[in-house]
Motif scaffolding. Structure first.
Motif, PDB file in Angstrom:
ATOM      1  N   VAL A 109      55.968  22.899  95.120  1.00  0.00           N
ATOM      2  CA  VAL A 109      54.869  23.719  94.618  1.00  0.00           C
ATOM      3  C   VAL A 109      55.275  24.408  93.317  1.00  0.00           C
ATOM      4  O   VAL A 109      54.474  24.528  92.385  1.00  0.00           O
ATOM      5  N   ASP A 110      56.528  24.831  93.226  1.00  0.00           N
ATOM      6  CA  ASP A 110      56.963  25.600  92.056  1.00  0.00           C
ATOM      7  C   ASP A 110      57.816  24.801  91.077  1.00  0.00           C
ATOM      8  O   ASP A 110      58.240  25.321  90.043  1.00  0.00           O
ATOM      9  N   GLY A 111      58.078  23.543  91.382  1.00  0.00           N
ATOM     10  CA  GLY A 111      58.886  22.713  90.504  1.00  0.00           C
ATOM     11  C   GLY A 111      60.376  22.952  90.598  1.00  0.00           C
ATOM     12  O   GLY A 111      61.155  22.325  89.875  1.00  0.00           O
ATOM     13  N   ARG A 112      60.773  23.854  91.512  1.00  0.00           N
ATOM     14  CA  ARG A 112      62.192  24.208  91.636  1.00  0.00           C
ATOM     15  C   ARG A 112      62.739  24.003  93.048  1.00  0.00           C
ATOM     16  O   ARG A 112      63.933  23.749  93.203  1.00  0.00           O
ATOM     17  N   ASN A 113      61.884  24.140  94.040  1.00  0.00           N
ATOM     18  CA  ASN A 113      62.313  23.996  95.432  1.00  0.00           C
ATOM     19  C   ASN A 113      61.587  22.796  96.030  1.00  0.00           C
ATOM     20  O   ASN A 113      60.358  22.798  96.141  1.00  0.00           O
ATOM     21  N   PHE A 114      62.348  21.782  96.427  1.00  0.00           N
ATOM     22  CA  PHE A 114      61.770  20.493  96.792  1.00  0.00           C
ATOM     23  C   PHE A 114      61.971  20.160  98.264  1.00  0.00           C
ATOM     24  O   PHE A 114      62.995  20.502  98.874  1.00  0.00           O
TER      25      PHE A 114
END
Length: 346
Positions: A109-114
């Motif tokens: 969702v945030d591009g950092r936590n996958f």
């Protein structure tokens, strides 16, 4: 200039479930990136092998007839085994990779936590992919997400193309660049009625690994090849260069981020600016890389001092999220402004 994500690496081998219970994941890296349904999507190269046995080297290949992946174990003391390179070995005159790769989707969702999918998104499935599929790049164009990737076999290293609208139903379109050729990135729009793509032929006799440009009227048949630029002696990109993710349009020109190595196999990321209407014309190029191995997770690992950028997301506010493989082992991310990249160009 570069804001590395605080939670790097964003994907590690430990986050990926092996494709079968008797395999282990060695590396998760070199991801293509895009956005879909409000999320950042990474298509990650996952390299795995059969669980090792003491005294043996383990790998796997795909049987093209049965389309099954078959483990291979060879005794380490076998006199016909050569293991000088950690990425491959030679046995009885035949070259094998030490792993077989497939493509796995991860989303954020945030591009950092996958979150990584529990099953492969694309597996090897034909005679051109018996040693695996690697290093995908993604371009959204004409309502489709086009995925180009390296297909590996004893027939060579070539580039194949697939497309999808939902990352569930994926249609393979076949080989678009014959061996030996990789590092392909397709432009996100037509230029003067034609599609364009970077590619990087391997040089066996003359020349050095360089960035070339090709065009097509259907995304399948590529021609009108032109050399764009090559390595520069004595500089950070002196040994080989190749494109990263698809270029982005700016008012000044097409901005392409590319990877390069020097004679010490130190891989960094720089940029080149190309003419909007004649993309074979170089306007400016990085004198120095803006992203280079510096953090501990970049200077150590399977192949230390390697940063291989192949994924990019434009945030729409003048900043980019870059996704890159680190040390040929893990996937990392960074935030950078387009203006800062432009400042490195001469």
């Amino acid at each position: 200039m570069i804001e590395r994500f605080a939670n790097n690496p964003v994907i590690t081998p430990q986050m990926v479930v092996p494709s079968r219970p008797d395999f282990e994941v060695m590396c998760a890296f070199n991801a293509g990136a895009t956005t879909y349904n409000g999320k950042v999507i990474l298509l990650v190269r996952v390299a795995e092998r059969p669980v090792p046995r003491e005294g043996y080297v383990a790998t796997a290949t795909m049987n093209a007839e049965s389309k099954t992946i078959e483990p291979l174990y060879i005794k380490l003391d076998d006199p016909e085994l050569n293991m000088d390179d950690p990425r491959l070995f030679i046995y009885k005159g035949t070259l094998y990779l030490t792993s077989i790769s497939h493509i796995r989707m991860a989303e954020s969702v945030d591009g950092r936590n996958f979150t990584v999918a529990t099953q492969p998104t694309m597996l090897p499935e034909n005679k051109y992919e018996t040693y695996g599929i690697e290093d995908p790049r993604v371009t959204f164009i004409d309502g489709w997400y086009y995925i180009n990737y390296s297909a590996i076999s004893l027939l060579g290293v070539m580039t194949s193309l697939a497309r999808t609208k939902d990352f569930v139903n994926i249609e393979r379109l076949g080989i678009i660049f014959a061996p030996d050729n990789k590092d392909i990135a397709i432009f996100p729009e037509k230029i003067n009625g034609r599609y364009y793509a970077f590619h990087r032929p391997s040089m066996k006799q003359l020349g050095m690994p360089s960035m070339w440009l090709a065009s097509s009227d259907n995304l399948l048949d590529w021609g009108h090849h032109q050399h764009i630029m090559g390595p520069r002696p004595g500089m950070w990109d002196s040994e080989r260069i190749g494109c990263g993710a698809a270029p982005i349009r700016t008012p000044q020109g097409w901005l392409e981020l590319y990877h390069a190595s020097d004679e010490n196999t130190r891989y960094c990321t720089g940029a080149v600016l190309l003419d909007l209407n004649e993309p074979w014309k170089v306007i400016a190029r990085s004198e120095q890389p803006f992203l280079f191995p510096e953090a501990e997770y970049e200077t150590t690992g399977f192949l230390p001092n390697v940063i291989f950028h192949s994924g990019l997301v434009d945030n729409g506010d003048g900043t980019l999220y870059l996704y890159y493989g680190s040390s040929d082992e893990i996937e990392c991310g960074a935030k950078v402004s387009i203006a800062d990249i432009m400042a490195t160009l001469i």
